[in-house]
Write a protein that holds these residues in place. Structure first.
Motif, PDB file in Angstrom:
ATOM      1  N   UNK A  73       0.874  -1.171   0.000  1.00 25.39           N
ATOM      2  CA  UNK A  73       0.000   0.000   0.000  1.00 25.39           C
ATOM      3  C   UNK A  73       0.906   1.213   0.000  1.00 25.39           C
ATOM      4  N   UNK A  74       0.657   2.124  -0.909  1.00 27.71           N
ATOM      5  CA  UNK A  74       1.448   3.352  -0.992  1.00 27.71           C
ATOM      6  C   UNK A  74       0.699   4.470  -0.277  1.00 27.71           C
ATOM      7  N   UNK A  75       1.330   5.055   0.726  1.00 29.33           N
ATOM      8  CA  UNK A  75       0.753   6.215   1.417  1.00 29.33           C
ATOM      9  C   UNK A  75       1.152   7.444   0.626  1.00 29.33           C
ATOM     10  N   UNK A  76       0.159   8.103   0.032  1.00 29.05           N
ATOM     11  CA  UNK A  76       0.422   9.255  -0.831  1.00 29.05           C
ATOM     12  C   UNK A  76       0.443  10.565  -0.062  1.00 29.05           C
ATOM     13  N   UNK A  77      -0.262  10.626   1.066  1.00 27.21           N
ATOM     14  CA  UNK A  77      -0.287  11.825   1.910  1.00 27.21           C
ATOM     15  C   UNK A  77      -0.755  11.397   3.292  1.00 27.21           C
ATOM     16  N   UNK A  78      -0.431  12.199   4.298  1.00 28.76           N
ATOM     17  CA  UNK A  78      -0.859  11.879   5.660  1.00 28.76           C
ATOM     18  C   UNK A  78      -1.049  13.162   6.443  1.00 28.76           C
ATOM     19  N   UNK A  79      -1.812  13.053   7.518  1.00 29.06           N
ATOM     20  CA  UNK A  79      -2.005  14.202   8.392  1.00 29.06           C
ATOM     21  C   UNK A  79      -0.969  14.173   9.507  1.00 29.06           C
ATOM     22  N   UNK A  80      -0.858  15.266  10.202  1.00 26.46           N
ATOM     23  CA  UNK A  80       0.135  15.425  11.265  1.00 26.46           C
ATOM     24  C   UNK A  80      -0.185  14.527  12.456  1.00 26.46           C
ATOM     25  N   UNK A  81       0.855  14.033  13.111  1.00 25.49           N
ATOM     26  CA  UNK A  81       0.679  13.156  14.272  1.00 25.49           C
ATOM     27  C   UNK A  81       0.265  13.921  15.524  1.00 25.49           C
ATOM     28  N   UNK A  82       0.231  15.242  15.466  1.00 23.93           N
ATOM     29  CA  UNK A  82      -0.157  16.025  16.643  1.00 23.93           C
ATOM     30  C   UNK A  82      -1.666  15.998  16.859  1.00 23.93           C
ATOM     31  N   UNK A  83      -2.424  15.546  15.864  1.00 24.43           N
ATOM     32  CA  UNK A  83      -3.874  15.460  15.987  1.00 24.43           C
ATOM     33  C   UNK A  83      -4.295  13.998  15.851  1.00 24.43           C
ATOM     34  N   UNK A  84      -5.331  13.634  16.584  1.00 24.06           N
ATOM     35  CA  UNK A  84      -5.872  12.293  16.472  1.00 24.06           C
ATOM     36  C   UNK A  84      -7.322  12.402  16.055  1.00 24.06           C
ATOM     37  N   UNK A  85      -7.780  11.589  15.131  1.00 27.97           N
ATOM     38  CA  UNK A  85      -7.074  10.497  14.472  1.00 27.97           C
ATOM     39  C   UNK A  85      -6.128  10.989  13.386  1.00 27.97           C
ATOM     40  N   UNK A  86      -5.243  10.107  12.984  1.00 24.57           N
ATOM     41  CA  UNK A  86      -4.326  10.368  11.876  1.00 24.57           C
ATOM     42  C   UNK A  86      -4.955   9.761  10.625  1.00 24.57           C
ATOM     43  N   UNK A  87      -4.982  10.519   9.551  1.00 22.51           N
ATOM     44  CA  UNK A  87      -5.541  10.042   8.286  1.00 22.51           C
ATOM     45  C   UNK A  87      -4.413   9.862   7.277  1.00 22.51           C
ATOM     46  N   UNK A  88      -4.550   8.860   6.409  1.00 22.54           N
ATOM     47  CA  UNK A  88      -3.595   8.624   5.329  1.00 22.54           C
ATOM     48  C   UNK A  88      -4.357   8.399   4.037  1.00 22.54           C
ATOM     49  N   UNK A  89      -3.936   9.080   2.983  1.00 23.33           N
ATOM     50  CA  UNK A  89      -4.458   8.820   1.646  1.00 23.33           C
ATOM     51  C   UNK A  89      -3.600   7.713   1.059  1.00 23.33           C
ATOM     52  N   UNK A  90      -4.211   6.591   0.719  1.00 21.47           N
ATOM     53  CA  UNK A  90      -3.473   5.407   0.282  1.00 21.47           C
ATOM     54  C   UNK A  90      -3.883   4.987  -1.127  1.00 21.47           C
ATOM     55  N   UNK A  91      -2.968   4.280  -1.790  1.00 21.25           N
ATOM     56  CA  UNK A  91      -3.242   3.722  -3.114  1.00 21.25           C
ATOM     57  C   UNK A  91      -2.704   2.302  -3.163  1.00 21.25           C
ATOM     58  N   UNK A  92      -3.456   1.425  -3.809  1.00 21.65           N
ATOM     59  CA  UNK A  92      -3.036   0.035  -3.986  1.00 21.65           C
ATOM     60  C   UNK A  92      -3.844  -0.579  -5.117  1.00 21.65           C
ATOM     61  N   UNK A  93      -3.186  -1.292  -5.982  1.00 24.76           N
ATOM     62  CA  UNK A  93      -3.880  -2.011  -7.046  1.00 24.76           C
ATOM     63  C   UNK A  93      -4.725  -1.137  -7.953  1.00 24.76           C
ATOM     64  N   UNK A  94      -4.297   0.098  -8.175  1.00 25.79           N
ATOM     65  CA  UNK A  94      -5.047   0.995  -9.052  1.00 25.79           C
ATOM     66  C   UNK A  94      -6.232   1.669  -8.391  1.00 25.79           C
ATOM     67  N   UNK A  95      -6.426   1.445  -7.100  1.00 27.15           N
ATOM     68  CA  UNK A  95      -7.525   2.054  -6.360  1.00 27.15           C
ATOM     69  C   UNK A  95      -6.972   2.912  -5.232  1.00 27.15           C
TER      70      UNK A  95
END
Length: 97
Positions: free
Chosen positions: A37-59
């Motif tokens: 899974x490729x993490x394309x962007x993420x939010x800062x760890x100073x805030x919870x929850x942490x979000x990650x924009x991910x890509x895998x298998x063309x989706x």
């Protein structure tokens, strides 16, 4: 905002406060659907929850973690990359949670 160092000098984006009419995202427990899974962007760890924009298998999808690790994380539905990016920006702007 005083953010700890994370992933080098890049600390991640900050999520805006939820707006009055926030769209609710259906979160599902993360499942091992692919080896990579490729993490394309993420939010800062100073805030919870942490979000990650991910890509895998063309989706694409958004992963949410409250602990800061991938254990116990949830993810959105797997979407086209364009739809996942749209969801990502709605989350960042406070329009979706």
């Amino acid at each position: 905002m005083n953010c700890p160092r994370s992933r080098g000098d890049y600390r991640g984006l900050h999520v805006a406060a939820a707006q009055a009419q926030t769209e609710l995202v259906e979160w599902e427990p993360s499942l091992p659907r692919t080896d990579r899974v490729r993490v394309r962007a993420h939010t800062c760890v100073c805030q919870s929850p942490i979000y990650e924009l991910c890509a895998a298998g063309g989706l694409g999808f958004v992963r949410r973690s409250t602990s800061g690790s991938l254990t116990g994380s949830d993810e959105s539905a797997w979407l086209s990359v364009a739809a996942a990016e749209d969801l990502w920006w709605r989350i960042l702007s406070g329009q979706a949670r």
